[in-house]
Write an enzyme that holds these catalytic residues in place. Structure first.
Site, PDB file in Angstrom:
ATOM      1  N   ASP A  14       0.840  -1.196   0.000  1.00 21.62           N
ATOM      2  CA  ASP A  14       0.000   0.000   0.000  1.00 21.62           C
ATOM      3  C   ASP A  14       0.879   1.250   0.000  1.00 21.62           C
ATOM      4  O   ASP A  14       1.926   1.262  -0.652  1.00 21.62           O
ATOM      5  CB  ASP A  14      -0.945  -0.030   1.208  1.00 21.62           C
ATOM      6  CG  ASP A  14      -2.277   0.651   0.925  1.00 21.62           C
ATOM      7  OD1 ASP A  14      -2.283   1.882   0.778  1.00 21.62           O
ATOM      8  OD2 ASP A  14      -3.299  -0.048   0.850  1.00 21.62           O
ATOM      9  N   HIS A  39      -3.649   6.151   3.305  1.00 16.00           N
ATOM     10  CA  HIS A  39      -4.393   4.957   2.903  1.00 16.00           C
ATOM     11  C   HIS A  39      -3.871   3.690   3.575  1.00 16.00           C
ATOM     12  O   HIS A  39      -4.640   2.898   4.139  1.00 16.00           O
ATOM     13  CB  HIS A  39      -4.318   4.837   1.379  1.00 16.00           C
ATOM     14  CG  HIS A  39      -5.236   3.817   0.779  1.00 16.00           C
ATOM     15  ND1 HIS A  39      -4.879   2.503   0.602  1.00 16.00           N
ATOM     16  CD2 HIS A  39      -6.496   3.921   0.290  1.00 16.00           C
ATOM     17  CE1 HIS A  39      -5.872   1.844   0.028  1.00 16.00           C
ATOM     18  NE2 HIS A  39      -6.867   2.677  -0.176  1.00 16.00           N
ATOM     19  N   SER A  45     -11.229  -0.909  -0.663  1.00 17.95           N
ATOM     20  CA  SER A  45      -9.993  -0.825   0.111  1.00 17.95           C
ATOM     21  C   SER A  45     -10.239  -1.047   1.592  1.00 17.95           C
ATOM     22  O   SER A  45      -9.378  -1.581   2.293  1.00 17.95           O
ATOM     23  CB  SER A  45      -9.346   0.557  -0.073  1.00 17.95           C
ATOM     24  OG  SER A  45      -8.567   0.622  -1.225  1.00 17.95           O
TER      25      SER A  45
END
Length: 834
Positions: free
Chosen positions: A226, A265, A497
């Site tokens: 990620d 994220h 996600s």
């Protein structure tokens, strides 16, 4: 009209009247054709073109760069001659893959053909971009305002991205809240205080009953590919054992996997897997009040030594699991090339096989389109990771709600592919907190069971495999958040996600238990257990939710009772074809009428039909709309989505449109229009420039998920066919790697020519052949070559339009780029003069 054509595989005819195609030069990113005769020495060039993917040809001809990033598939691991050739051509090798045959490189655009001609090279692909799969839904109108206007969910198109791909829904204002990290003993204490409260993922998806067995995911290692993880966040203290930066930030001031400057994220994802923190708030806190309104109030924290406070736990599904961060995305959160993702997967494999790490899970909340579901290089790398005992969990994608939209790496056969659901309590709490209006959550989410959200990509795969595998909460998930000025923040975010790490945490729980009590459990055993333990959501099918909504404890019970521990994945079948997904009786043309009665909020009906070469228009009429407004915000509406025949990619004629009354949508070869009671229309502009392509068209009619109750309407789908009468028709066959070249003389006075190349195995079949058409035309003074992108795309048909005061001659070049059937491809060229 019968044509004469020159077959470059079979003939060396010298001809000055017909310009036989050679790729003679690449200058400033644009190909030019020279009027030369093909001789034997040109065979290497033709063979080279055959090896180059259509997307790479498009990228070369965009003229945007002197260099291009590529993936080179080889026949074996003997990379030395290919590396030497790349370097001699002025390029450089980025990655050499260990577990699949291939490498990544950067090379001058004018050297791609020379590389492809080498006999050590099997195929050359564009190094595609991959994105973090997180986004935000459009927020409903409240009190006449958008507050604020947030971008809609990113759909990960090839070239067209209208809105940012990563957008947090809202940041929690900590104010006087205290942040604490909890030990395993404190987690057990807190869980003893909390009444059943489904605001928390571990309760909603039942990890807590696994925890009651002493299974918190300890001794399981999850590799998170990620944006990096901020390991010093209070939710994650002690969980992250290391990391590596493989992103474009390497060599810059932003290099590092554990920085507050990294995009949030990856840290958010990590908290959903292994968070073990809490915030302590007073009863006046808006989040405390919202949770108390829809679930059991957060308990007092006096037993933890904090009298006067209430504890809001922030638990991941496996709070004692270990994490390892592989940073692939830059600090901006921008997309990266597919080669970097493949390199990251290979790095995780090498950690297990060579570096001494017992890697159990790879979690990937990322993805992008694929034209070869389950069989592209990224998907094959996932399958290899699975074969060495690593369970790979991947997002389905955010390109729903139409069928056949699951992207890569979620399309890998061995991946556990995750769709996104909205949970009632999470959603209501968020709406209350966001709008500051107590009770608005009841108005904007009326379902008492989880719902699959519209952006979640749907199955099946093109070759008919079931995807996704399971669904998990992916809407308004509160987790760790970092930015330079707020390194230990909290935020809500949405997307597949956010659903993916919940499943990764569940796999960690299964792995912890299996390593202690079940010998020989495999990634396939874990997938089977997750699917057998999932809870079916009424109103949705298997291509929406997979086996159902995640229940970690049920999955653990299923694993314990599994009679066939040690299962492994069989290879994909050698033969495959496009599955028929049509569900209404329209083929080419026809009318289908119906009534939708009492469609509940968040539910949809999908109408799939087959269009052909003769199809001229598609019209959807919505009438007799009964929206039955039941709340003060008057938000009830239908949501319309219309997608073209392309598979696994975006290609929506209508991405979304809210319908409040009678409305009409009309799609033709030359554009999309709408009228009536329609607002908030989004569409993909690239679809406006292409003909209606043969294949399966998908129309989705949904009751908007923020509606207050069931609504009804009548609808009519009318598909017309209008057999065209071209001024000229040429036809023939072409084999893979073969060029067909011939001249055309337009009538005197012609000012516009439309050329459409059709072929038998188009988007209505699988495999789909890919033919390209290149055009050179004479304006009375000069020969002009139309850019490759006009006729060398993934469109079927390929269309080139020439408009000029004088068009005296045309040379047509048809190339069989990919013909999978083993037989020559039948093609027809239709030409219209104006």
């Amino acid at each position: 009209m019968k044509i004469m054509f020159y077959n470059m595989r079979r003939s060396y005819i010298s001809c000055t009247l017909v310009a036989l195609l050679t790729i003679s030069a690449v200058f400033a990113g644009v190909f030019y054709i020279s009027n030369l005769t093909i001789t034997a020495k040109d065979y290497s060039t033709i063979s080279a073109v055959q090896k180059i993917s259509a997307n790479l040809l498009d990228a070369i001809n965009s003229g945007g760069s002197e260099n291009v990033k590529i993936l080179v598939e080889t026949f074996d691991h003997n990379y030395a001659p290919v590396k030497a050739l790349i370097e001699s051509l002025g390029g450089s090798v980025s990655f050499e893959y260990k577990y699949v045959n291939g490498l990544a490189a950067i090379i001058p655009v004018d050297k791609v053909f020379a590389l492809a001609a080498d006999n050590h090279v099997k195929k050359v692909y564009l190094d595609e971009t991959r994105y973090p799969l997180q986004g935000s839904p459009l927020l409903p109108l409240v009190d006449g305002e958008w507050r604020p206007t947030l971008p809609a969910v990113d759909r990960n198109r090839f070239d067209y991205v209208e809105r940012p791909i990563s957008q947090v829904n809202a940041i929690y204002q900590l104010d006087d809240a205290l942040q604490i990290t909890l030990s395993q003993e404190q987690i057990e204490l807190v869980m003893g205080l909390i009444e059943p409260n489904t605001y928390w993922n571990p309760v909603a998806m039942d990890a807590v009953h696994a925890w009651a067995l002493g299974d918190y995911g300890q001794d399981s290692l999850v590799v998170v590919i990620d944006t990096g993880i901020y390991a010093d966040h209070f939710m994650l203290a002690g969980a992250v054992i290391g990391g590596v930066d493989l992103s474009p930030d390497v060599g810059t001031e932003y290099e590092g996997w554990n920085l507050a400057t990294n995009h949030w994220h990856g840290t958010h994802v990590a908290g959903i897997i292994a968070g073990h923190g809490a915030i302590l708030v007073h009863s006046s806190d808006p989040l405390y009040q919202a949770i108390s309104r829809y679930a059991a109030p957060p308990p007092e924290a006096s037993s933890l030594g904090y009298p006067g406070y209430h504890i809001i736990p922030l638990f991941g599904m496996a709070p004692m699991a270990q994490l390892y961060a592989i940073k692939v995305f830059p600090h901006t959160g921008a997309g990266v090339s597919e080669s970097i993702i493949i390199n990251a997967i290979e790095y995780a494999i090498s950690m297990k096989l060579e570096q001494g790490y017992d890697v159990d899970v790879i979690s990937m909340s990322l993805g992008g389109p694929t034209t070869f579901d389950g069989r592209d290089l990224e998907d094959l790398t996932v399958d290899y990771a699975t074969s060495v005992g690593i369970t790979v969990v991947a997002a389905a994608g955010n390109e729903g709600p139409a069928s056949m939209t699951v992207g890569s790496p979620g399309s890998a056969e061995s991946a556990i592919t995750v769709g996104a659901a909205a949970h009632p309590v999470n959603t209501r709490v968020y709406w209350d907190y966001y709008y500051g209006k107590p009770g608005i959550g009841w108005q904007l989410f009326v379902s008492d069971i989880p719902q699959i959200y519209a952006f979640s990509s749907r199955g099946p795969t093109s070759d008919g495999r079931d995807k996704p595998d399971v669904a998990a909460t992916g809407m308004f998930v509160l987790s760790a958040y970092n930015e330079p000025e707020l390194p230990e923040g909290l935020a809500w975010a949405s997307g597949t996600s956010m659903a993916t790490p919940a499943v990764s945490g569940a796999v960690a729980l299964l792995n912890t238990y299996a390593e202690a009590f079940i010998s020989g459990a495999t990634p396939l055993d874990y997938k089977q257990a997750l699917k057998n333990g999932a809870v079916w959501l009424d109103g949705y099918g298997k291509y929406d939710q997979g086996a159902g909504y995640l229940n970690a404890y049920n999955a653990l019970v299923a694993l314990v009772n599994d009679p066939s521990i040690g299962d492994t994945y069989p290879p994909l079948p050698e033969e495959y074809g496009l599955i028929d997904i049509s569900n209404i009786p329209i083929v080419e043309a026809g009318v289908y009428e119906g009534t939708i009665e009492n469609l509940a909020p968040g539910m949809k009906h999908e109408y799939i039909f087959k269009v052909t070469e003769a199809t001229a228009s598609i019209t959807l009429e919505i009438t007799n709309v009964d929206i039955r407004v039941r709340n003060p915000y008057k938000l009830n509406s239908f949501e319309i989505y219309i997608q073209s025949a392309k598979r696994t990619m975006y290609a929506y004629w209508i991405e979304t449109a809210n319908v409040w009354g009678d409305a009409e949508f009309v799609i033709t070869d030359y554009g999309t229009t709408w009228s009536g009671w329609v607002t908030g229309v989004y569409y993909d502009p690239s679809t406006l420039e292409t003909a209606i392509e043969p294949g399966y068209v998908k129309i989705v009619i949904e009751n908007d998920w923020t509606s207050s109750g069931p609504i009804s309407c009548d609808f009519r789908i009318e598909v017309t066919a209008e057999p065209t009468t071209p001024d000229d028709v040429y036809s023939g066959t072409v084999e893979e790697g073969e060029w067909i070249v011939f001249p055309i003389t337009p009538p005197s006075g012609t000012e516009k020519v439309i050329l459409e190349l059709w072929w038998e195995n188009d988007w209505s079949t699988y495999p789909t052949s890919d033919l390209d058409m290149y055009i050179e035309w004479f304006n009375g003074t000069d020969w002009i070559f139309e850019p490759f992108v006009e006729g060398a795309t993934l469109n079927s048909p390929e269309r080139v339009v020439i408009e000029a005061p004088t068009i005296e001659g045309i040379h047509v070049y048809i190339y069989g780029y990919a013909v999978w059937t083993g037989q020559p491809e039948n093609w027809v060229l239709k030409i219209y003069y104006e």
